[in-house]
Enzyme design. Sequence first.
Site, PDB file in Angstrom:
ATOM      1  N   TYR A  58       0.846  -1.200   0.000  1.00 26.44           N
ATOM      2  CA  TYR A  58       0.000   0.000   0.000  1.00 26.44           C
ATOM      3  C   TYR A  58       0.871   1.235   0.000  1.00 26.44           C
ATOM      4  O   TYR A  58       1.877   1.284   0.714  1.00 26.44           O
ATOM      5  CB  TYR A  58      -0.911   0.016   1.242  1.00 26.44           C
ATOM      6  N   GLU A  60      -0.547   4.906  -0.383  1.00 31.17           N
ATOM      7  CA  GLU A  60      -1.284   6.158  -0.581  1.00 31.17           C
ATOM      8  C   GLU A  60      -0.349   7.347  -0.471  1.00 31.17           C
ATOM      9  O   GLU A  60       0.455   7.428   0.479  1.00 31.17           O
ATOM     10  CB  GLU A  60      -2.404   6.304   0.454  1.00 31.17           C
ATOM     11  N   ASP A 204      -7.155  13.367 -25.075  1.00 27.91           N
ATOM     12  CA  ASP A 204      -7.220  11.964 -24.649  1.00 27.91           C
ATOM     13  C   ASP A 204      -6.548  11.143 -25.738  1.00 27.91           C
ATOM     14  O   ASP A 204      -7.140  10.893 -26.794  1.00 27.91           O
ATOM     15  CB  ASP A 204      -8.680  11.552 -24.449  1.00 27.91           C
ATOM     16  N   THR A 230      -4.370   5.878 -21.536  1.00 28.39           N
ATOM     17  CA  THR A 230      -4.163   4.564 -20.940  1.00 28.39           C
ATOM     18  C   THR A 230      -2.760   4.110 -21.330  1.00 28.39           C
ATOM     19  O   THR A 230      -2.100   4.725 -22.174  1.00 28.39           O
ATOM     20  CB  THR A 230      -5.196   3.538 -21.446  1.00 28.39           C
ATOM     21  N   LYS A 233      -2.667   0.296 -24.662  1.00 29.07           N
ATOM     22  CA  LYS A 233      -3.111   0.187 -26.066  1.00 29.07           C
ATOM     23  C   LYS A 233      -1.864   0.236 -26.951  1.00 29.07           C
ATOM     24  O   LYS A 233      -1.030  -0.657 -26.841  1.00 29.07           O
ATOM     25  CB  LYS A 233      -4.131   1.282 -26.361  1.00 29.07           C
ATOM     26  N   ARG A 239      -2.326  -2.774 -18.061  1.00 36.76           N
ATOM     27  CA  ARG A 239      -3.583  -2.022 -17.996  1.00 36.76           C
ATOM     28  C   ARG A 239      -3.438  -0.955 -16.928  1.00 36.76           C
ATOM     29  O   ARG A 239      -3.255  -1.261 -15.752  1.00 36.76           O
ATOM     30  CB  ARG A 239      -4.747  -2.945 -17.634  1.00 36.76           C
TER      31      ARG A 239
HETATM   32  N1  DSN Z   1     -12.490   0.353 -24.211  1.00 34.82           N
HETATM   33  C1  DSN Z   1     -11.624   1.261 -24.917  1.00 34.82           C
HETATM   34  C2  DSN Z   1     -11.576   0.946 -26.360  1.00 34.82           C
HETATM   35  O1  DSN Z   1     -11.779  -0.200 -26.730  1.00 34.82           O
HETATM   36  O2  DSN Z   1     -11.305   1.824 -27.175  1.00 34.82           O
HETATM   37  C3  DSN Z   1     -11.969   2.659 -24.677  1.00 34.82           C
HETATM   38  O3  DSN Z   1     -12.121   2.881 -23.344  1.00 34.82           O
END
Ligand code: DSN
Length: 422
Positions: A58, A60, A204, A230, A233, A239
């Site tokens: 942990y 924080e 974004d 994120t 990707k 993740r």
């Molecule tokens: N779930 C993501 C996507 O597939 O683009 C977006 O949050």
Amino acid sequence: MSLAARTDESLEATDPEVASLIADEVRRQSETLCLIPSENHASQAVLEATASVLTNKYSEGYPGKRYYEGQQVVDRVEALAIERATSLFGADHANVQPYSGSPANLAIYLALLQPGDTVMGMSLPMGGHLTHGWGVSLTGKWFNAVAYDVGRDTGRVDLDQVRELARAERPKLIFCGGTAIPRAIDFEGFAAIAEEVGAMLVADIAHIAGLVAGGAHASPVGHAPIISTTTHKTLRGPRGAMLLCDEEHATAIDRAVFPGLQGGPHNHTTAAIAVALGEASRPDFSDYAHQVVANGKALAAALVERGFDLVSGGTDNHLVLIDLTAKDVPGKVAAQALDRAGLTLNYNMVPFDPRKPFDPSGVRLGTPAVTTRGMAEPEMESIARWIDEGVDAARSGSEHEIERVGQEVRELAAGFPIPVAA
Ligand code: DSN
């Protein structure tokens, strides 16, 4: 502890049921081709960091200012991830703690807005994201959200329409970016509109972060004071998510993530983000990012050649959005048939879709994962052919043909192994 004793504590020994499910998933990913544009195959190094003892801790707070003791190592891990993020993207500040993209975006609302403030984002069915103010999301319920579309004829963002809407609605915050945008995002154009109406621009870049890092897409740094992404990707990490921002917003963003929205950061994920950022800073990642785009263009061109109707006519990035209306097959039927043939993608709304989100007209696909496996333009030709054959088979209901395509997919996939945990 002896090696034998350790082996006895392995997942396979202690929970064969879960071990077998994970083995099944390794097999599924290996034998099929992942064409979901928001997925990728993280490296063995990223997988190892994700599975480390850092999950036990942990923490924080932030490096040097925590609410738990025992942070000697975690502080260094998080500081390393932050340093790699700011250096890779050229940003003043990075927060690497958001659990994923939606919490990262919620933290931005918390940092900058009051409930009821006006926020503007791309409409979800046009390619935006739920958290950019869509009605079913908290962001659409607790804020006054207005949405811009794409041009009906072009399938592309029309900055004149964005400007007109921004002038009329005077949003405090404008999102650019989304989840089904096959074309380059004009960060400079959005920034000019935001400046004109006194809005904060948020980029974004969840889908394209790896392309930005690898120099295959323009960077929003210098145009958007706040950037959300994120990490799993095109960036090919675990993740998770990150917020990058100018120095003047650093404190507000950090306070919004913790204690505003989240508790303890997922330190194993932070370590894996650091690994991914290290990988993304190397020259071979730039090659990867450019090949993702080259593959996207090759796949789009091959699909157009086969008579597919692509939203915006093609792609500038990793993502292709097919409108299947003219093929007379609903998106869901096509996606499910292609999945049975080993080509994994998702059904998706297309702009101005007359059908419903759970049964839309399109499918969305992309090249990040197959490019990680080493595939290039010749393989994109094969994938386009199989999509064509699979969609035809979906329309005619020929399971035999789907099985035949599946056999060819498996044969190709076998030559391009995926990274797995040691
Ligand atoms: N779930 C993501 C996507 O597939 O683009 C977006 O949050």
